[in-house]
Scaffold this active site. Structure first.
Site: not given
Ligand code: NOJ
Length: 522
Positions: A99, A201, A265, A326-327
């Protein structure tokens, strides 16, 4: 000659390292733990592992607040252990994707400490500093994705700094050449150590309006329901045209090394996601496609989404699909246990690189986290809106034992109450489990050129079911999926060949059973 690179043929598996396997008993997953599970992942049939951040970090956002882009947090191990993960993975034929978090660092990164020390610091412009508004308030109306203003005042130097996430995650200034070069060198640091690529990210956020103009109001905002950041449209903080220069420059760094991948992402509309392939495909190799995460779960919606996405791809752009991460709430919680199997078959039979989220292969569900145990800063800042991400980040279950084979200590998030039935050991012994289905699908995909690289065409769709074919040369596979919990007639004439896999343990011809997915070889 079509490109046969591993990231096209293969399947990516996301590991959230805090929650995968804990080797030292502190309740938090680590690199030794992950290393011990590499044979499991090879046997499961995946090809590449994307590891969420393992860099040194104060862990305000669990690693997405990086204080050193070229190290490993002691919680997870050290650089030698990371090297060992890379070496062992490669020996097993697995790729490692890290990442990369370019939008912001931690406020404890030496760059930011130096930047905030004085207005004259050589690092001042590595971050985004602005004078207060005339009333002393924040310079503009930009909001943090985690709630509140995106600006925090620094007493010492009398200016505000920008943070699109926590105040402990100051945004880096990608207009500054030295910052860019330092970040690219950090990428090279890992590429030289053998990592096979990066998941970047919030790639769409890296550039912000040079004039720092206010964002417009979002007319669709629902007070008390939506995340506060949605009060305004992200017009001047997301998806700026200049972003593509950064993406192309990152891609050029990755391409200095053979056979690597750049994944972005992107939470953007379809038309914008595909723009990130870049001019002449010089952008991200795989701009993450999250369409399945937000889509209504029915045959017509999914069928048309596949067609729209395929039609929007630039020539030569390779597709990809994601069910969760994970989000986002887990797929098994979103659609239920039976449909989670249909989702597995969909993900692993569509055209394009699939990314699996750890634990989805055992049908893990979100685990409700009592308020006193909440860890996610998003939930802490904006409570009770269902935005918190702890439920989908609970530890992997390896065995039915206490600690789920994840840890000998106290897990950092509770395990959930269905560990006895939903764990790798128990499900691997059961040929009718979702784990066995995932494994069959992964190995079938690997053995089949039609599934891994073949063309896709929707053959039929009804209110209940979707059918499509995958073709490569004279190999043809037909997939039929029933998105409802009642029996469904096939939306096409029954394929001439034989059914070879069902989301049920046994294989039948004829109408689809409730929530049945079936694959024909024809
Ligand atoms: C996206 C990530 O997937 C998330 O988990 C994170 O909190 C935010 N970006 C900030 O880096």
């Amino acid at each position: 000659m079509p490109d046969r690179s591993w990231w096209r043929n293969g399947v990516i598996y996301q590991v959230y390292p805090r929650s995968f396997a804990d080797a030292n008993g502190d309740g938090i997953g680590d690199l030794d733990g992950l290393r011990g599970k590499l044979p499991y992942l090879a046997d499961l049939g995946i090809d590449a592992i994307w590891i969420s951040p393992m860099y040194p970090s104060p862990m305000a956002d669990f690693g997405y607040d990086v204080s050193d882009y070229r190290g490993v947090d002691p919680l997870f191990g050290d650089i030698e252990r990371m090297d060992a993960v890379i070496a062992d993975a490669h020996a097993l034929g697995l790729k490692i994707i890290l990442d990369f978090v370019p939008n912001h660092s931690s406020d404890e990164h030496p760059w930011f400490r130096e930047s905030r020390r004085s207005r004259d610091s050589a690092f001042r412009d590595w971050y985004l500093w602005r004078d207060p508004a005339p009333d002393g308030g924040p310079p503009n109306n930009w909001l943090s994705n985690f709630g509140g203003s995106a600006w925090t005042f620094d007493e010492g130097t009398g200016q505000y700094y920008l943070h699109l996430f926590l105040d402990k995650q100051p945004d880096l200034n990608w207009r500054h050449p030295a910052l860019r070069e330092a970040m690219f060198e950090s990428m090279r640091f890992w590429l030289r150590r053998g990592v096979d690529g990066f998941r970047v990210d919030v790639l769409y956020h890296v550039m912000k309006d040079a004039e720092f103009r206010d964002n417009p109001l979002n007319p669709a905002y629902r007070d008390g329901i939506d995340s506060e950041a949605n009060r305004f449209l992200p017009t001047h903080i997301a998806d700026l045209s200049e972003t593509m220069d950064v993406v192309a420059a990152m891609r050029a760094v990755v391409d200095e090394f053979p056979d690597r991948v750049l994944i972005g992402e992107l939470y953007l509309p379809l038309e914008r996601i595909v723009a990130y392939y870049g001019d002449r495909l010089q952008g991200a190799n795989l701009p993450f496609n999250f369409l399945l995460i937000g889509a209504a779960w029915d045959a017509r919606t999914i069928g048309s989404l596949v067609e729209r996405y395929e039609a929007a791809l630039p020539p030569g752009g390779w597709p990809n699909w994601v069910l969760g991460n994970h989000d986002k709430p887990r797929i098994a919680s979103r659609v239920g246990d039976a449909q989670a199997r249909v989702a597995a078959m969909l993900l692993l039979t569509l055209r394009g690189t699939p990314t699996l989220y750890y634990g989805d292969e055992i049908g893990m569900r979100d685990v409700a986290i009592p308020r006193a145990e909440v860890r996610d800063p998003f939930e802490i800042n904006e409570p009770d809106k269902g935005l918190g991400r702890d439920p989908q980040r609970t530890p992997m279950r390896w065995t039915p034992a206490p600690g789920a084979g994840f840890t000998d200590g106290t897990p950092w998030l509770r395990l959930g109450d269905d560990v006895a039935s939903r764990n790798v050991e128990t499900e691997a012994a059961d040929p009718s489990s979702i784990w066995s289905l995932y494994r069959s699908l992964l190995w079938m995909r690997r053995a089949s050129r039609a599934l891994s690289i073949g063309s896709v065409r929707i053959l039929g769709v009804s209110d209940q079911a979707l059918a499509y074919e995958r073709v490569d040369g004279d190999e043809r596979i037909v997939v039929c999926l029933n998105f409802t919990e009642v029996p469904a007639v096939l939306p096409i004439d029954e394929p001439a060949g034989r059914a070879v896999l069902s989301t049920y343990g046994d294989i039948r011809q004829g109408p689809l059973r409730p929530s049945e997915g079936r694959i024909y070889l024809s």
